[in-house]
Design a protein around this motif. Structure first.
Motif, mmCIF file in Angstrom:
data_model
loop_
_atom_site.group_PDB
_atom_site.id
_atom_site.type_symbol
_atom_site.label_atom_id
_atom_site.label_comp_id
_atom_site.label_asym_id
_atom_site.label_seq_id
_atom_site.Cartn_x
_atom_site.Cartn_y
_atom_site.Cartn_z
ATOM 1 N N ASN A 1 0.828 -1.208 0.000
ATOM 2 C CA ASN A 1 0.000 0.000 0.000
ATOM 3 C C ASN A 1 0.863 1.258 0.000
ATOM 4 O OD1 ASN A 1 -2.377 -1.490 0.045
ATOM 5 N ND2 ASN A 1 -2.563 -1.427 2.274
ATOM 6 N N GLY A 2 1.954 1.226 0.785
ATOM 7 C CA GLY A 2 2.848 2.378 0.829
ATOM 8 C C GLY A 2 3.522 2.629 -0.505
ATOM 9 N N ILE A 3 3.972 1.552 -1.160
ATOM 10 C CA ILE A 3 4.595 1.691 -2.481
ATOM 11 C C ILE A 3 3.596 2.252 -3.483
ATOM 12 C CG2 ILE A 3 5.539 0.380 -4.429
ATOM 13 C CD1 ILE A 3 6.778 -1.538 -2.379
ATOM 14 N N PHE A 4 2.382 1.736 -3.450
ATOM 15 C CA PHE A 4 1.332 2.158 -4.391
ATOM 16 C C PHE A 4 1.074 3.656 -4.256
ATOM 17 C CE2 PHE A 4 -3.036 2.733 -5.801
ATOM 18 C CZ PHE A 4 -3.105 1.961 -6.935
ATOM 19 N N ARG B 1 6.078 12.682 -16.664
ATOM 20 C CA ARG B 1 7.196 11.926 -17.241
ATOM 21 C C ARG B 1 7.525 10.678 -16.398
ATOM 22 N NH1 ARG B 1 11.368 16.854 -17.725
ATOM 23 N NH2 ARG B 1 10.400 17.166 -15.664
ATOM 24 N N ASN B 2 7.020 10.637 -15.183
ATOM 25 C CA ASN B 2 7.257 9.470 -14.325
ATOM 26 C C ASN B 2 6.269 8.332 -14.573
ATOM 27 O OD1 ASN B 2 9.360 10.756 -12.940
ATOM 28 N ND2 ASN B 2 7.959 11.657 -11.427
ATOM 29 N N ILE B 3 5.242 8.588 -15.363
ATOM 30 C CA ILE B 3 4.130 7.635 -15.458
ATOM 31 C C ILE B 3 4.572 6.271 -15.970
ATOM 32 C CG2 ILE B 3 1.982 7.139 -16.690
ATOM 33 C CD1 ILE B 3 1.255 10.082 -16.395
ATOM 34 N N THR B 4 5.372 6.241 -17.028
ATOM 35 C CA THR B 4 5.749 4.948 -17.617
ATOM 36 C C THR B 4 6.529 4.094 -16.622
ATOM 37 O OG1 THR B 4 5.807 5.874 -19.853
ATOM 38 C CG2 THR B 4 6.997 3.808 -19.485
ATOM 39 N N ALA B 5 7.586 4.672 -16.041
ATOM 40 C CA ALA B 5 8.398 3.907 -15.091
ATOM 41 C C ALA B 5 7.584 3.527 -13.853
ATOM 42 C CB ALA B 5 9.631 4.711 -14.693
ATOM 43 N N ALA B 6 6.806 4.470 -13.342
ATOM 44 C CA ALA B 6 6.026 4.198 -12.133
ATOM 45 C C ALA B 6 4.979 3.115 -12.367
ATOM 46 C CB ALA B 6 5.358 5.483 -11.644
ATOM 47 N N HIS C 1 5.227 0.532 -14.474
ATOM 48 C CA HIS C 1 5.931 -0.757 -14.446
ATOM 49 C C HIS C 1 6.281 -1.151 -13.015
ATOM 50 C CE1 HIS C 1 6.347 -1.628 -18.708
ATOM 51 N NE2 HIS C 1 6.693 -0.372 -18.925
ATOM 52 N N MET C 2 6.678 -0.176 -12.208
ATOM 53 C CA MET C 2 7.012 -0.464 -10.814
ATOM 54 C C MET C 2 5.783 -0.895 -10.027
ATOM 55 S SD MET C 2 9.720 2.656 -10.188
ATOM 56 C CE MET C 2 10.084 2.249 -8.478
ATOM 57 N N MET C 3 4.631 -0.297 -10.331
ATOM 58 C CA MET C 3 3.385 -0.724 -9.669
ATOM 59 C C MET C 3 3.078 -2.188 -9.974
ATOM 60 S SD MET C 3 0.626 2.343 -10.003
ATOM 61 C CE MET C 3 0.664 3.776 -8.915
ATOM 62 N N PHE C 4 3.273 -2.583 -11.236
ATOM 63 C CA PHE C 4 3.018 -3.970 -11.611
ATOM 64 C C PHE C 4 3.992 -4.912 -10.893
ATOM 65 C CE2 PHE C 4 0.643 -2.332 -15.360
ATOM 66 C CZ PHE C 4 -0.482 -3.130 -15.245
ATOM 67 N N PHE D 1 4.907 -8.993 -6.520
ATOM 68 C CA PHE D 1 5.448 -9.425 -5.232
ATOM 69 C C PHE D 1 4.320 -9.660 -4.224
ATOM 70 C CE2 PHE D 1 9.871 -7.272 -5.841
ATOM 71 C CZ PHE D 1 10.216 -8.257 -6.742
ATOM 72 N N GLU D 2 3.331 -8.768 -4.219
ATOM 73 C CA GLU D 2 2.205 -8.920 -3.299
ATOM 74 C C GLU D 2 1.427 -10.197 -3.579
ATOM 75 O OE1 GLU D 2 -1.887 -8.690 -1.912
ATOM 76 O OE2 GLU D 2 -1.287 -8.446 -4.013
ATOM 77 N N ARG D 3 1.249 -10.522 -4.857
ATOM 78 C CA ARG D 3 0.529 -11.743 -5.209
ATOM 79 C C ARG D 3 1.344 -12.987 -4.844
ATOM 80 N NH1 ARG D 3 -3.357 -13.094 -4.899
ATOM 81 N NH2 ARG D 3 -3.759 -14.371 -6.743
#
Length: 241
Positions: free
Chosen positions: A168-171, A183-188, A190-193, A198-200
């Motif tokens: 939740n904190g990472i999200f 400009r952070n959207i693409t990298a962020a 991928h990081m969310m996925f 990891f959560e799954r």
């Protein structure tokens, strides 16, 4: 039936159950390694290493098929009952969960290949800590199966809440970075996925613990296990002007 023949059959059956346990332990070790290596590749932004992890997933898939075929053979030829029956069915379920864990580790590695070519966004501390917790839960769940330890399985079952809180904190952090600078959207993204992968994996480690607990004691754990994934309800306010 002669006593020596009867003893031979029992010994042969015990050896088959031992082999089944060894196959599941081997598969669990491979899944743990995939998770650990996916985390290393992510932290180091190492696309080449991530590519090796992707290729190794076939070994886990093949082992799942071997375990499934062996379990079906045991069910058909040995007609197990009681705890032996629960153990064999548990191995089938555990193998399926381990295969899914391998898939999530592979997916994280695929995202890492892309991330390696993108600008760095945010902190990686949460990813490293969450992966470490998940890996420990997975190891403990497999150990509980090997040692027939229902109490250990129950502890893993209750340990996933900490993983959810980190997720939740990472999200929330990544959402904030996306809102602050498009400009952070693409990298962020991928990081969310990756964080979700990891959560799954943590959820599947919990599933394994539930299965192991049932195989040992013949009773199911409560359905409402501790869980704190609130990402579906996350609210992030835009930064002040």
């Amino acid at each position: 039936m002669p006593q020596d023949l009867s003893e031979h059959i029992v010994k042969s059956y015990d050896e088959q159950l031992k082999r089944l346990r060894e196959l599941v332990v081997r598969m669990g070790g491979l899944a743990e390694r995939q998770l650990a290596d996916s985390t290393t590749a992510l932290m180091q932004r190492n696309a080449e290493f991530a590519g090796q992890i992707i290729e190794r997933d076939a070994e886990i898939n093949a082992l799942e098929r071997e375990i499934e075929a062996f379990c079906i053979q045991l069910l058909a030829l040995r007609q197990p009952v009681a705890q032996d029956l629960r153990f064999i069915i548990a191995c089938l379920k555990v193998a399926h969960n381990l295969e899914r864990i391998g898939d999530y580790a592979r997916n994280a590695a695929k995202r890492t290949v892309v991330l390696a070519s993108l600008p760095h966004v945010g902190s990686m501390n949460g990813f490293e800590w969450m992966a470490r917790l998940v890996q420990q839960n997975l190891k403990d769940a497999i150990d509980a199966l090997v040692n027939q330890d229902a109490a250990a399985a129950e502890r893993v079952w209750g340990a996933d809440e900490a993983v959810d809180k980190i997720y939740n904190g990472i999200f929330r952090e990544l959402l904030t970075h996306m809102m602050e600078d498009p400009r952070n959207i693409t990298a962020a993204t991928h990081m969310m996925f990756i964080a979700k992968n990891f959560e799954r994996i943590g959820d599947h480690a919990t599933n394994i613990a539930e299965t192991v607990h049932y195989a040992i004691v013949g009773d199911t754990l409560p359905e409402d296990r501790p869980k704190s994934d609130g990402s579906n309800y996350a609210v992030v306010r835009p930064p002040a002007d």
